[in-house]
Every structure is written in C-alpha cells, then in structure tokens.
Design an enzyme around this catalytic site. Structure first.
Site: not given
Ligand code: RIB
Ligand code: CA
Length: 338
Positions: A9, A14, A38, A126, A168-169, A256-257
């Site tokens: 996303d 990402d 996102n 991701t 978030f994801n 994160h990704d």
């Molecule tokens: O919580 C972090 C994740 O949520 C990452 O993948 C960031 O890009 C968002 O998609």
């Molecule tokens: Ca992401």
C-alpha cells in the site's frame, strides 16, 4: 535467486521496501500488487508504477491494482503519515508514470503466480491483507502453493500505532487479517514488536541525500528532473519523519516494510516463535492481534521478533537508501561480502 511478489500500500516505508527488493541480488520480484491502505489504491498503484520504472527502466515488473476498500470496513487511510498521495504529498504533484497497471486484478494475479510457480515464490505483504484474503477465499489451494508468506502486521507486546492496541494494516482490514491468520499457511508475521525497535535517523537520511545532491546545497542538475528517484524518496521521507517527530518525538523513520522484505531476502535475519494469532474485528479492539505460543493446534505462523539489527541497518542503508541517493556511500553492504 528467490522469486518474490510484493503486495503493497505504497506509502513511504513500502517505497523503501520496494527499492530494497529491486536492489537485492538474492530475489527476483515477479510482480507488484497494490491494495488501499496508506493511500487510496490508485495512488499506491501510480507510486509503484513510477518507482519500478525508475528502478528498472529496461524491464520493470508488472503492477496489478487490487482492492480499493477492505472486505467489510470503510477504508481508513493515513495521509498524516504518508501524505495524501502516499509519497509525501506536500510539494507539488508526482510525475505520471510511462506505463499503466496490467488488466489482471491483484487477487487473480496472486493466484496465477502461485499456480505458475508452485512452491517457488515468497509473497511479501506490507499493506492490509484484503488481496490475500480475496485470493484465499477464491482459491485456497493456490495460496498454499506459496513457499512462504511474509506479512508486516500486528502488535503483541507493544502499543498499537492506530489507536492503543491495533497495528495499521490489521486495523484497516481486520477481517482479512483474521482470514489469513487462520488459513494455516506458512506465514512469517513481522509485527510492531520487531519493527519499532529500529529506525533510520533523519540525520543519516539527510547526510546520504546531501552527498548525492538531493538535499542541502543547490541541487545538482538531473537528467530527468521530474522523474528523479532521490528527489521522490527524499520528499517522501521528509514528510514521514516530520510526522514521526511530531507524533512521538522520534527524529527518524520506522522501516516496518523493509524489515519484512529483509526477512524474505534472508529468513535467518529475524528469529521468531511459532504461535497462533487471533484478530479482533469490532469496537475499541478492532485490529488488535492476540497470540498463543506455542500454538494449541498447528497454525503455520512464526512471529518474527528478534532481528539482526546490524545486518538490517546495513541492508536498508546499503541497498535501499544508497540506491535512492547514488554516490552517497562507498563500499558494499556486508551481506554482499563474498
Ligand atoms: O503499521 C505499519 C504498517 O502500516 C506499514 O506497512 C505501513 O506502511 C502501513 O501500511
Ligand atoms: Ca505498508
């Protein structure tokens, strides 16, 4: 060389993950699939088309657009974190890519690729898991043909980043996350417990960008000023770090990704524990992930918790940021060492 496919996303981290994957000799990205998260999915798709064209102008991997909304919930995006366009969204508009997305929807491409390369492909997700859940519901046998599925998502022993408990994801599409956590596939889950232990400092980002002429001194003339990877990445990271600084006082960028991609590059980079995982879907608990380790019944899930930070830092700086900011680093990433 390990075949991979990225479901993203594209958002700022990402984008760094995509650059890492496309600048690593251990893996061959077969395709990129996009999902709303996102940013709206059309923005994520444009971002992936633009980045892949700049990274591999001769033969960019195909990009397939996916779900514009979660399975059941209303879409929640994160413009405050990634910009309204997913890549900073403040200064002017992003250039238009030369290509378009392929006609095949993302979830159908995930099925096609699994059946075309049974047991050979690592799927790295991701973003919200909407495309994966749709593919699994349509053809569970196909999804079981992925050699491994690496998912950036969840939070167990740390606070969430979308409300107090949710990552978030998993928050955006908790139903999809629950489907994939109960699918009994070979899943490596990379949660906030691992990814929030690590960040790249803003000082290092600016230092690299300055050395490549993308920050500070008058910018060096570039062959295609609108379509310059370093300019796009620096603008995106500038917005992303500004949010982190205001939100949590962190003068840096969570990766994160890219950490999820690193786990696909080299599975031994992140040690984990086997577990079963449940995802809450309603009310204040929406998106919360709960785990039981060891699992009561085999779940196929390994929660990645103990990364090799030094190697991760070297990979992300040495392969992803050094690619975005050419000439900013001398020497190879230790993983490249013979
Ligand atoms: O919580 C972090 C994740 O949520 C990452 O993948 C960031 O890009 C968002 O998609
Ligand atoms: Ca992401």
């Amino acid at each position: 060389m390990r075949k991979i496919i990225l479901d993203v996303d594209t958002g700022v981290d990402d984008a760094v993950a995509l650059i890492l994957a496309m600048n690593s000799p251990e893996v061959l990205p077969l395709a990129i699939t996009t999902v709303a998260g996102n940013a709206p999915v059309c923005e994520c798709t444009r971002n992936c088309l633009l980045l892949t064209e700049l990274l591999a102008p001769e033969c960019p991997p195909p990009v397939a657009e996916g779900a514009a909304a979660p399975l059941e919930k209303e879409l929640v995006t994160a413009p405050e974190v990634h910009g309204w366009d997913g890549l900073g969204g403040d200064i002017g508009s992003l250039p238009t890519p030369d290509r378009s997305a392929i006609a095949t929807p993302a979830h159908e491409l995930l099925i096609e690729i699994a059946r075309r390369h049974p047991g050979e492909v690592t799927l790295v997700a991701t973003g919200p898991l909407t495309n994966l859940a749709r593919a699994h519901e349509r053809d569970p046998e196909a999804m079981a043909l992925y050699e491994r599925i690496v998912v950036m998502g969840g939070a167990f022993g740390v606070p969430g980043n979308t409300g107090p408990v949710a990552e978030f994801n998993f928050y955006v599409d908790p139903e999809a996350a629950g489907i994939m956590m109960n699918a009994r596939l070979n899943v490596t889950l990379v949660p906030l417990d691992a990814t929030t232990e690590f960040s790249i400092s803003w000082k290092q980002i600016v230092d690299l960008a300055r050395k490549s002429g993308h920050a500070g001194q008058p910018a060096r003339p570039k062959p295609r000023p609108g379509k310059d990877l370093g300019d796009i990445v620096f603008r995106a990271l500038d917005h992303y770090v500004r949010f982190q600084r205001e939100e949590s006082g962190l003068h840096g960028a969570y990766m994160h990704d890219p950490i999820a991609v690193a786990s696909a590059l080299e599975p031994s980079l992140i040690e984990g524990v086997s577990a079963s995982v449940a995802v809450m879907t309603e009310g204040d608990d929406r998106g919360q992930s709960l785990c039981m380790s060891p699992p009561v019944t085999p779940s196929g899930i390994e929660i990645a918790l103990y990364p090799d930070w030094e190697m991760l830092h070297a990979l992300i700086v040495g392969r992803a940021l050094a690619r975005a900011f050419p000439g900013s680093l001398s020497g190879d990433c230790p993983l490249d060492a013979p």
